[in-house]
Write an enzyme that holds these catalytic residues in place. Structure first.
Site, short mmCIF file in Angstrom:
data_model
loop_
_atom_site.label_atom_id
_atom_site.label_comp_id
_atom_site.label_asym_id
_atom_site.label_seq_id
_atom_site.Cartn_x
_atom_site.Cartn_y
_atom_site.Cartn_z
N SER A 21 5.01 70.88 13.68
CA SER A 21 3.55 70.71 13.65
C SER A 21 3.00 71.41 12.42
O SER A 21 3.71 72.18 11.77
CB SER A 21 2.94 71.34 14.91
OG SER A 21 3.45 70.70 16.06
N CYS A 22 1.74 71.17 12.14
CA CYS A 22 1.06 71.79 11.01
C CYS A 22 1.25 73.31 11.03
O CYS A 22 1.06 73.92 12.07
CB CYS A 22 -0.43 71.46 11.06
SG CYS A 22 -1.41 72.21 9.76
N PRO A 23 1.63 73.93 9.93
CA PRO A 23 1.77 73.40 8.58
C PRO A 23 3.21 73.01 8.22
O PRO A 23 3.53 72.95 7.03
CB PRO A 23 1.32 74.58 7.72
CG PRO A 23 1.86 75.77 8.47
CD PRO A 23 1.75 75.41 9.93
N GLY A 24 4.05 72.76 9.22
CA GLY A 24 5.46 72.46 8.95
C GLY A 24 5.69 71.34 7.96
O GLY A 24 6.43 71.51 6.98
N ASP A 48 2.75 64.47 12.93
CA ASP A 48 1.57 65.31 13.07
C ASP A 48 0.35 64.61 12.48
O ASP A 48 0.30 64.32 11.29
CB ASP A 48 1.82 66.64 12.34
CG ASP A 48 0.69 67.63 12.51
OD1 ASP A 48 0.52 68.13 13.62
OD2 ASP A 48 -0.01 67.87 11.51
#
Lengths: 82, 139
Positions: A21-24, A48
């Site tokens: 998920s963000c910021p992944g 995402d």
């Protein structure tokens, strides 16, 4: 780019960040961008929703060209040019 | 062109807010921002070696803590220490622990804190950093 044009792109590198998920996905893109040359194309796979908005903004700030997004079943393919 | 600078005054010792900080730091790292983090009072508790991985306190919506922590697992969210570490690997990021905060939690030496911490500082260092930043956050 049109969807038809995006579907013909052969990316020089692909980053699969669908498990994060963000910021992944953004961080995965940041790590991978250093591995390609100027003018080459990178494909970021992300499930995402926020990332499809994040990557174009990041590209704009960093001087890369976001070519567009292709929506697949349950994820997005986001194309950018270094 | 010089990198933009983010100064983060990190007061919280709770994993919900530390996780949020980790998300912001990830974004800052992606943008190659220079980052200075000042670990204040309750955050110093969370940054102590013996607490960093075991502390699971949350600051908000505390009656849903179990659901919140389970969601972090479900979403493969990195522990806040890993998020901070990743950001530090990708950009110029320095973590300072306030000397007073450290003493409050019986941490007076750099070695009392997790390896991400760079030094123990005073408040003038924080104010100087804040004066010279493009973005200032207090979490």
């Amino acid at each position: 780019m049109t969807q038809e044009e995006l579907l013909t792109i052969k990316a020089d590198t692909s980053v699969d960040a669908r498990g994060t998920s963000c910021p992944g996905p953004l961080l995965a893109a940041k790590k991978a961008i250093g591995t390609i040359e100027k003018g080459q194309i990178m494909e970021v796979l992300s499930a995402d929703e926020g990332t499809r908005n994040d990557i174009p903004k990041w590209c704009n700030k960093k001087g890369f060209e976001c070519l567009g997004t292709v929506e697949e079943s349950g994820f997005y393919k986001i194309y950018l040019k270094k | 062109m010089a990198n933009k600078k983010l100064t983060l005054a990190l007061y919280t010792g709770s994993v919900d807010k530390l996780t949020a900080a980790g998300v912001i730091l990830g974004g800052a790292a992606a943008e190659d921002m220079d980052v200075e983090i000042y670990v204040l009072l309750q955050a110093a508790f969370a940054f102590k070696k013996e607490n960093a991985l075991t502390n699971d306190r949350v600051a908000e919506i505390t009656d849903k803590k179990d659901e919140f922590l389970a969601s972090l697992d479900r979403l493969n969210t990195p522990h806040w220490t890993d998020a901070f570490k990743t950001a530090k690997e990708l950009t110029n990021m320095t973590i300072h622990v306030c000397g007073f905060a450290g003493k409050v939690w019986h941490g007076e030496k750099l070695d009392d804190f997790i390896d991400l911490v760079d030094d123990i500082c005073g408040i003038s260092q924080y104010l100087t950093s804040a004066e010279n930043s493009d973005i200032n956050l207090f979490i």
